[in-house]
Scaffold this active site. Sequence first.
Site, short mmCIF file in Angstrom:
data_model
loop_
_atom_site.label_atom_id
_atom_site.label_comp_id
_atom_site.label_asym_id
_atom_site.label_seq_id
_atom_site.Cartn_x
_atom_site.Cartn_y
_atom_site.Cartn_z
CB SER A 136 -0.83 -0.01 1.29
OG SER A 136 -1.40 1.25 1.55
CE1 TYR A 149 -3.57 -1.73 5.93
CE2 TYR A 149 -3.21 0.49 5.11
CZ TYR A 149 -3.48 -0.84 4.88
OH TYR A 149 -3.66 -1.30 3.59
N1 LIG Z 1 -8.80 -0.97 0.08
C1 LIG Z 1 -7.80 -0.11 0.07
O1 LIG Z 1 -8.02 1.13 0.07
C2 LIG Z 1 -6.38 -0.60 0.03
C3 LIG Z 1 -5.38 0.28 -0.38
C4 LIG Z 1 -4.06 -0.15 -0.45
C5 LIG Z 1 -3.75 -1.45 -0.11
N2 LIG Z 1 -4.75 -2.30 0.30
C6 LIG Z 1 -4.36 -3.67 0.64
O2 LIG Z 1 -4.90 -4.52 -0.34
C7 LIG Z 1 -5.10 -5.83 0.21
C8 LIG Z 1 -6.50 -6.31 -0.13
O3 LIG Z 1 -7.42 -5.48 0.52
P1 LIG Z 1 -8.88 -5.16 -0.06
O4 LIG Z 1 -9.00 -3.70 -0.12
O5 LIG Z 1 -9.15 -5.96 -1.27
O6 LIG Z 1 -9.77 -5.63 1.18
P2 LIG Z 1 -10.85 -6.81 1.38
O7 LIG Z 1 -11.86 -6.79 0.29
O8 LIG Z 1 -11.30 -6.67 2.78
O9 LIG Z 1 -9.97 -8.11 1.18
C9 LIG Z 1 -9.16 -8.66 2.14
C10 LIG Z 1 -9.39 -10.15 2.14
O10 LIG Z 1 -8.51 -10.76 3.08
C11 LIG Z 1 -9.18 -11.85 3.67
N3 LIG Z 1 -8.58 -12.10 4.97
C12 LIG Z 1 -8.56 -11.25 6.04
N4 LIG Z 1 -7.95 -11.84 7.06
C13 LIG Z 1 -7.57 -13.09 6.64
C14 LIG Z 1 -6.91 -14.17 7.26
N5 LIG Z 1 -6.52 -14.12 8.53
N6 LIG Z 1 -6.69 -15.29 6.54
C15 LIG Z 1 -7.09 -15.37 5.24
N7 LIG Z 1 -7.72 -14.36 4.60
C16 LIG Z 1 -7.96 -13.24 5.30
C17 LIG Z 1 -10.64 -11.42 3.77
O11 LIG Z 1 -11.54 -12.52 3.67
P3 LIG Z 1 -12.06 -13.36 4.94
O12 LIG Z 1 -12.45 -12.34 5.98
O13 LIG Z 1 -13.20 -14.12 4.38
O14 LIG Z 1 -10.93 -14.22 5.34
C18 LIG Z 1 -10.81 -10.54 2.54
O15 LIG Z 1 -11.42 -11.23 1.47
C19 LIG Z 1 -4.82 -5.70 1.70
O16 LIG Z 1 -3.53 -6.17 1.98
C20 LIG Z 1 -4.91 -4.20 1.95
O17 LIG Z 1 -4.11 -3.80 3.05
C21 LIG Z 1 -6.05 -1.90 0.36
#
Ligand SMILES: NC(=O)c1ccc[n+]([C@@H]2O[C@H](COP(=O)([O-])OP(=O)(O)OC[C@H]3O[C@@H](n4cnc5c(N)ncnc54)[C@H](OP(=O)(O)O)[C@@H]3O)[C@@H](O)[C@H]2O)c1
Length: 223
Positions: A136, A149
């Site tokens: 990120s 974070y």
């Molecule tokens: N959204 C943003 O603005 C943003 C920006 C920059 C970077 N990111 C990064 O991008 C990545 C993806 O995030 P996203 O935005 O796509 O969020 P998201 O839709 O919440 O996806 C995260 C996924 O991780 C899974 N997860 C969480 N804890 C877990 C665990 N202990 N074991 C296995 N799976 C787990 C969740 O599914 P379950 O709960 O079903 O396990 C969920 O499907 C993350 O690393 C986040 O930090 C996000």
Amino acid sequence: MKTILITGAGSGLGAELAKQWATKGHHVVLIGRTKQKLESIDKEIKDNKGICSIYECDITNPKELKKLKQAMDRDNLQIHMLVNNAGSGTFGALEDITISDIHKVIDTNVKGTIFATQTFLPTLKSMEGRIMNIISTAGLKGKNHETVYVASKYAIRGFTESLWKELEGTGVSATAVYMGGMNTPFWANSDHINDVSRLKSPFEKALQIIEEDEGQNEIFIDR
Ligand SMILES: NC(=O)c1ccc[n+]([C@@H]2O[C@H](COP(=O)([O-])OP(=O)(O)OC[C@H]3O[C@@H](n4cnc5c(N)ncnc54)[C@H](OP(=O)(O)O)[C@@H]3O)[C@@H](O)[C@H]2O)c1
């Protein structure tokens, strides 16, 4: 065709990366804790004639990761690429962040990424494979009300940069991916961002990552 394991692939960026890599003919392996979410992405991919496998696994638990590896070995699934994408956030003034949220973010983003990498490193070495760590812009600069974070994402930046050195000569490469906000379920329980609908879609970010990926050490989608 490569076999690509994506953690946290039941929603958001992980699901979009999976769908887009599947349309390019890769076998995608979706990991997450919630079966229904994985099944829904699996169906979408298979309806589009893609190849997909799903496994439930909590990446914060090394025993579950060991069982996942055993199940994949039984299914004859050897991965070429591990995408450490699963992540969670906690935002607000540090004094207001609960101890349990601090554990959750560090356990998922830091320990989960490290445990998953450790689990699959022998396979990746045998396949001359790749690790892609979804970080990120929070891994590039400090941000207000994002202490925990940002700390977790800096940790994975350090982990990735150290892997470059440790994996020299093994045939395994590691890529750090830096991107800004996306409109995903990540923000569901947070009011840190005023209007999440104004953020880019995970579809667009996944497209950019895949387009810009040439196996380099770092991919900067945003800075
Ligand atoms: N959204 C943003 O603005 C943003 C920006 C920059 C970077 N990111 C990064 O991008 C990545 C993806 O995030 P996203 O935005 O796509 O969020 P998201 O839709 O919440 O996806 C995260 C996924 O991780 C899974 N997860 C969480 N804890 C877990 C665990 N202990 N074991 C296995 N799976 C787990 C969740 O599914 P379950 O709960 O079903 O396990 C969920 O499907 C993350 O690393 C986040 O930090 C996000």
